[in-house]
Design an enzyme around this catalytic site. Structure first.
Site, PDB file in Angstrom:
ATOM      1  N   PHE A 150       0.814  -1.219   0.000  1.00 24.19           N
ATOM      2  CA  PHE A 150       0.000   0.000   0.000  1.00 24.19           C
ATOM      3  C   PHE A 150       0.847   1.269   0.000  1.00 24.19           C
ATOM      4  CE2 PHE A 150      -2.189  -3.253   2.700  1.00 24.19           C
ATOM      5  CZ  PHE A 150      -2.999  -3.733   1.704  1.00 24.19           C
ATOM      6  N   ILE A 166      -9.596  -3.738 -19.452  1.00 29.70           N
ATOM      7  CA  ILE A 166      -9.522  -4.608 -18.287  1.00 29.70           C
ATOM      8  C   ILE A 166      -8.761  -5.872 -18.681  1.00 29.70           C
ATOM      9  CG2 ILE A 166     -10.844  -5.920 -16.584  1.00 29.70           C
ATOM     10  CD1 ILE A 166     -10.939  -2.834 -16.332  1.00 29.70           C
ATOM     11  N   GLU A 168      -5.121   1.931  -7.092  1.00 29.65           N
ATOM     12  CA  GLU A 168      -5.325   3.032  -6.150  1.00 29.65           C
ATOM     13  C   GLU A 168      -6.651   3.763  -6.321  1.00 29.65           C
ATOM     14  OE1 GLU A 168      -1.615   4.803  -4.883  1.00 29.65           O
ATOM     15  OE2 GLU A 168      -0.677   4.063  -6.697  1.00 29.65           O
TER      16      GLU A 168
END
Length: 760
Positions: free
Chosen positions: A242, A651, A727
């Site tokens: 993260f 995608i 994110e």
């Protein structure tokens, strides 16, 4: 592309759930010793003395290292570090090089022993005396000492300062409010860990929990004075990051320890050290002012942030999205940053946009209510298809589609404009929404692809999978680019000795490494075609390269698949056991965040795939919709369902992509309702020291999450048309929830987290 986009399960999944995936702390070495760091117990001052006599007498202790006897490291030199690719460090503080204390918890010594327990026990026997100084521990108290940074990551930090005062004053409608977000910590499931192994005095291997093997290698090589090729960093699996993993210098601490005892050494940080030594998201106090005309068109936007840092130029850039979203004739984004004696703040999932969208999107909701306009329609009325600051077209723009589709899927039309109109028993029900956005980044990357005569394919690049699905999606890309099954492809990543790739951060991995993988496959097919064209025994003999295409592990004449030649047969006749190619692709705007290294075969980016910011602005966009139920007796808030619609380009894997957005939304629910690191203002120490104190969402906190992708390729960022998604999922979530709480209760909460005491 037959494999790309399919919801294929992660090819590394079985290894992880069976415990066979090897993480950094599990690369145990023969004759390995253990290190345990000693942390400062004051927030600011000097170490007056260190008495290590008792610690050295403890069983198993091999060495006690402090600033008095530590290996001397190369000093900080930003220009030299930039040349070496080692400038991107978490904090400008080399371990054990001085007796100055900058924050409580700072590593000031390390004990090395035969076992972890022995090292930890001995560490508490050190007697350290300090000359303590008054520490700065509270943001609000220290704001009078704040400074205005001139730059942030190469961009001007203070934009149009003071220029919105007059337009705001002249606006028909205004909102002007303060919003605050607390300090937050990353808390990945896998704590930071490093094993250092020296081979003589000039070669070093680090097994490290890092988001970037290349950058970790470059940092270690620079400060230890080693040749870059003599430092190898290995991280095949990383248990979350993260933004917290890869830039911290405890790796040097372990290397120093291993050199001191001439043995491999392991260091694993405790959960308490994760609170002080590997970064956090700094608290912010933001003030957002909006002005509109009578029709609801924005006339001015102002976004100011107060925050802090320490030992770094980084600060939480909460105004980033306010430079991108909405059409306003003038916008102002400014910062005041003070210094606190806390562990150094750093990047945390969607740095800037996460707290920034809470403030901006709450203010947009407040303005919509002031205007008596639907919040979705208010945003559509102020939508911009161009970068407001640079005037460039966005590389793709489907944000309005996100609003419309999200509203339809969510059932937004059932929302009441006036708060408090929906209830079920003692629960007040509210709907809220917000915009999501994050830049679409891309860096230079290199990928090597090897085809063997038996049809197996190996893909190699120094990228990282931090749980995002890189192994799987890379295999899908290569499967399509060569026409071979996914199960014949072996992906090797997480090793700095492999072809260079950027760190896994900034939502750039997919957009960076996949164009290089595709180009390597193009080069491989060309080499195969050249062999077939020159081979009298091939059905492709004498044909032109332009006539040849590929499918199902063979080359074919386009339009006449009867004239074909299997890869294996071509190689067998040419007496080749394998064909290996390596390609490097990079955006026209430069190498980005990739560590300098020898390139593979370079590829010039065509103008139509130009990622140069002079032509296009690269951003992903989305719309977040939340339904909350608020207990009117206890003030508890439950998110009952959530819809997230995202425009992130092509995608690559519908399953892993959906998981990324779900993870981001859950992250956002935590930020909205519970996450906060609390500090004792007297001493500067975090009192939320473990995951028992620092609350994150658990199963009962997470509602059904409906994820939908626009799915249209970005025609300019790269040949594959995909932007990163790691994110954007968190952005706008806390604002959507806060806006829903207002719709449910009529009470506007402007300070995260949204806890019951703030409602009652």
């Amino acid at each position: 592309m037959s494999e790309t986009g399919k919801p294929i399960s992660r090819i590394d999944g079985r290894l992880k759930v069976t415990g066979k995936a090897t993480y950094a702390a599990e690369f145990n070495q023969p004759n390995m010793a253990y290190a345990f760091p000693v942390r400062a117990t004051i927030a600011k001052g000097l170490i007056a003395s260190i008495d290590d006599a008792a610690a050295k007498k403890e069983p198993g202790v091999l060495s006690v290292i402090s600033y008095k006897n530590a290996l001397r490291l190369k000093p900080m030199d930003m220009q030299a570090q930039m040349k070496a690719g080692a400038a991107f460090v978490g904090e400008n503080l080399l371990p054990l090089q001085e007796n100055k204390v900058h924050y409580l918890g700072q590593f000031i010594a390390v004990v090395v022993a035969e076992t972890y327990e022995q090292a930890r026990t001995a560490a508490y026997k050190l007697k350290i005396r300090y000359t303590e100084e008054k520490a700065a521990t509270d943001l609000k108290t220290e704001l009078p000492n704040a400074k205005k940074p001139k730059m942030f990551m190469g961009e001007e930090a203070q934009v149009n300062e003071g220029k919105t005062a007059a337009p705001l004053a002249a606006s028909a409608h205004q909102v002007n409010h303060s919003y605050s977000t607390p300090t937050e910590h990353h808390h990945p499931m896998e704590p930071h860990a490093t094993i250092a192994v020296w081979d003589g005095s000039k070669k070093l291997t680090l097994y490290d929990a890092t988001q970037g093997v290349g950058i970790t290698s470059a940092i270690a090589a620079y400060f230890l004075g080693l040749q870059p090729e003599n430092v190898r960093v290995v991280a095949p699996y990383v248990g979350g990051g993260f933004g917290s993993k890869g830039l911290w210098l405890h790796t040097l601490l372990v290397a120093i320890a291993a050199k001191a005892v001439s043995r491999p050494v392991k260091l694993a940080l405790t959960r308490q050290m994760m609170q002080t030594n590997v970064g956090h998201r700094a608290a912010t106090i933001q003030r957002v002012a909006l002005g509109t005309d009578t029709a609801g068109k924005l006339s001015a936007l102002r976004h100011h942030t107060d925050s802090y840092n320490n030992l770094t130029n980084f600060f939480e850039p909460s105004g980033k999205q306010s430079l991108v979203l909405y059409q306003a004739p003038i916008r102002e984004v400014t910062y005041n940053v003070t210094t606190l004696n806390r562990g150094t703040p750093t990047f945390m999932r969607a740095p800037g946009e996460t707290p920034g969208t809470f403030a901006l999107e709450s203010a947009m909701d407040e303005m919509a209510y002031e205007l008596k306009m639907d919040p979705v329609e208010f945003r559509i009325a102020n939508h911009t298809a161009k970068d407001p600051m640079k005037g460039h077209d966005f590389s793709s723009d489907f944000l309005v589609d996100c609003y419309r589709i999200g509203a339809e899927r969510f059932g937004w039309s059932a929302r009441s404009m006036e708060p408090g109109r929906q209830r079920k028993g003692k629960y007040l029900i509210g709907y809220g929404m917000a915009t999501a956005t994050y830049p679409g980044g891309r860096s230079a990357a290199s990928v090597k692809v090897t085809l063997t005569a038996n049809g197996d394919v190996t893909v190699q690049t120094a990228s990282i999978d931090i749980g995002t699905g890189t192994y799987t999606v890379l295999a899908q890309t290569v499967a399509d680019a060569l026409g071979v099954p996914v199960d014949r492809i072996d992906v090797k990543i997480g090793d700095s000795s492999l072809p260079a790739a950027p760190l896994a951060g900034g939502s750039q991995t997919t957009a960076s490494i996949h164009p290089a993988a595709m180009e390597a496959c193009v080069l491989l097919r060309k080499e195969l075609a050249a062999l077939a064209i020159a081979d009298p025994s091939s059905k492709l003999n004498g044909r032109r390269l332009e006539e040849i295409s590929y499918t199902n592990g063979k080359l074919v004449i386009t339009g006449d698949e009867k004239k074909s030649d299997d890869y294996a047969d071509i190689m067998k006749r040419a007496k080749r056991t394998e064909i290996e190619v390596c390609a490097t692709t990079q955006p026209v705007s430069g190498p980005g965040m990739t560590v300098p290294s020898a390139l593979c075969t370079p590829r010039e980016t065509p103008p139509e795939q130009n990622s140069d910011i002079k032509q296009y602005a690269f951003h992903s966009f989305g719309a977040q919709f939340a339904e909350v139920w608020v207990d009117q007796d206890f003030g508890t808030i439950r998110v009952k369902r959530f819809t997230s619609v995202q425009d992130v380009g092509r995608i690559m894997n519908e399953k892993t992509a959906r998981s990324q957005i779900i993870g981001g939304v859950i992250f956002g629910i935590g930020a909205a309702l519970m996450e906060s690191t609390e500090y004792d203002k007297r001493w500067g120490n975090p009192v939320t020291r473990t995951l028992a104190d620092y609350h994150v969402p658990v199963n009962l906190d997470v509602p059904p999450i409906d994820v939908h992708f626009i799915g249209k390729p970005d025609p300019h960022i790269s040949p594959i048309g995909a932007r990163g998604i790691g994110e954007i999922g968190i952005t706008g979530v806390s604002a959507a929830i806060a806006n829903a709480v207002f719709n449910a209760t009529g009470k506007r909460l402007r300070d995260l987290p949204l806890t019951p005491d703030k409602l009652l």
